[in-house]
Motif scaffolding. Structure first.
Motif, PDB file in Angstrom:
ATOM      1  N   GLU A 275      44.230  39.735  34.706  1.00 33.88           N
ATOM      2  CA  GLU A 275      44.090  39.070  33.407  1.00 33.88           C
ATOM      3  C   GLU A 275      42.999  38.002  33.435  1.00 33.88           C
ATOM      4  N   ASN A 276      42.902  37.284  34.542  1.00 31.45           N
ATOM      5  CA  ASN A 276      41.861  36.269  34.691  1.00 31.45           C
ATOM      6  C   ASN A 276      40.507  36.952  34.801  1.00 31.45           C
ATOM      7  N   LEU A 277      39.536  36.532  33.987  1.00 32.44           N
ATOM      8  CA  LEU A 277      38.246  37.223  33.933  1.00 32.44           C
ATOM      9  C   LEU A 277      37.489  37.167  35.251  1.00 32.44           C
ATOM     10  N   THR A 278      37.590  36.068  35.970  1.00 32.06           N
ATOM     11  CA  THR A 278      36.915  35.974  37.271  1.00 32.06           C
ATOM     12  C   THR A 278      37.545  36.941  38.264  1.00 32.06           C
ATOM     13  N   ASP A 279      38.878  36.971  38.293  1.00 29.83           N
ATOM     14  CA  ASP A 279      39.580  37.896  39.190  1.00 29.83           C
ATOM     15  C   ASP A 279      39.274  39.350  38.810  1.00 29.83           C
ATOM     16  N   LEU A 280      39.181  39.595  37.502  1.00 30.64           N
ATOM     17  CA  LEU A 280      38.891  40.945  37.028  1.00 30.64           C
ATOM     18  C   LEU A 280      37.494  41.381  37.463  1.00 30.64           C
TER      19      LEU A 280
END
Length: 298
Positions: free
Chosen positions: A212-217
């Motif tokens: 869900e987190n854009l950086t993690d994605l």
């Protein structure tokens, strides 16, 4: 009782079908032609933004120019009380995202059929210089006959897209390749990559990259941290698995270049009939026995 809202003296608005970041889609009735339609209506504040208005106009022109059986048709466009709108074909079915949420994973043959329809539409779009740039389950709509049509060319790139918008990263990150997220200019291969991600999701009823987190994605997409499709769906034939995995390859050099190339990869080679295989096996055994007999006789 409040009088129904009429757009352009013609389209009587009904309930909201969906909402996005810049517009809502309403069901409507075309009073002039006596038919149901869908109306995509920019929010009032968004209608004041020149870039958004240009993108909205690009969407209308791009979809209208295609006139393809697997693209949602554009009937009209206009401005009402300062709000820009597009009148679209109204489809009775749900979108793919709704179907997956309700029914779970789809049979492999159904996913292959969906891919064929979408690839047919993308082939036509790409040949006209139009990139969709936002292929995802919510933008794949089912018709009453079970086929699908792609919708929402809101971030499409076409030959008349302003140069200032062409190299910006549009689309939904979960369906973009890492090199595109990093800022590489959009290509037809990106739409094919997105379709691979959609097919993965249709077969598993889970997002390929669920972060869900854009950086993690973005990190997960860059690393290719993907559960193997053959493990999640061992029943799926190798041709379909290979096509999806190639479309989603981390290295852009391995991906499909054209929709026709990807569609050809979908078709698995026909297996040899079991009966013929049994005859060949029996013949081989008989030959071995004959040779053994000859050796004994000698």
């Amino acid at each position: 009782m409040q009088a129904p809202e009429i757009l352009g003296g013609r389209y009587q608005l009904g309930r909201v079908l969906g909402r996005g970041g810049m517009a809502e889609v309403r069901e409507a009735w075309d009073k002039r032609l006596g038919r149901p339609v869908a109306v995509k209506l920019l929010y009032p504040a968004v209608s004041l933004q020149p870039d958004t208005r240009r993108r909205f106009a690009t969407e209308a022109r791009a979809a209208a120019a295609l006139n393809h059986p697997h693209v949602v048709a554009v009937h009209d466009t206009g401005v009402h009380d300062g709000r820009h709108y597009i009148v679209l074909e109204r489809l009775p079915g749900q979108n793919l995202a709704d179907v997956l949420a309700r029914n779970g994973p789809l049979p492999a043959d159904h996913v292959r059929a969906i891919m064929r329809d979408v690839l047919s539409a993308l082939s036509a779009a790409h040949s006209c210089g139009v990139l969709h740039r936002d292929i995802k389950p919510a933008n794949i709509l089912f018709t009453e006959f079970g086929g699908v049509k792609i919708a929402d060319f809101g971030v499409a790139k076409s030959p008349d897209t302003p140069q200032t918008l062409t190299n910006r990263v549009f689309g939904t990150m979960a369906y973009l390749p890492a090199d595109r997220i990093a800022g590489r200019p959009a290509t037809p291969s990106d739409d094919l990559y997105a379709l691979g991600v959609v097919a993965y999701e249709a077969l598993t009823a889970r997002r390929a990259y669920p972060q869900e987190n854009l950086t993690d994605l973005a990190d997960a997409i860059a690393a290719g941290a993907l559960a193997p499709l053959s493990t999640l769906r061992p029943d799926v034939d190798p041709a379909l698995v290979t096509t999806i995995e190639r479309a989603m390859a981390r290295d852009p050099r391995w991906r499909f270049v054209t929709a026709e190339q990807m569609r050809a990869s979908l078709e698995a080679p026909a297996p040899a009939p079991r009966r013929a295989g049994a005859v060949l096996a029996a013949g081989a055994i008989l030959l071995v026995l004959v040779l053994a007999g000859l050796l004994v006789a000698v």
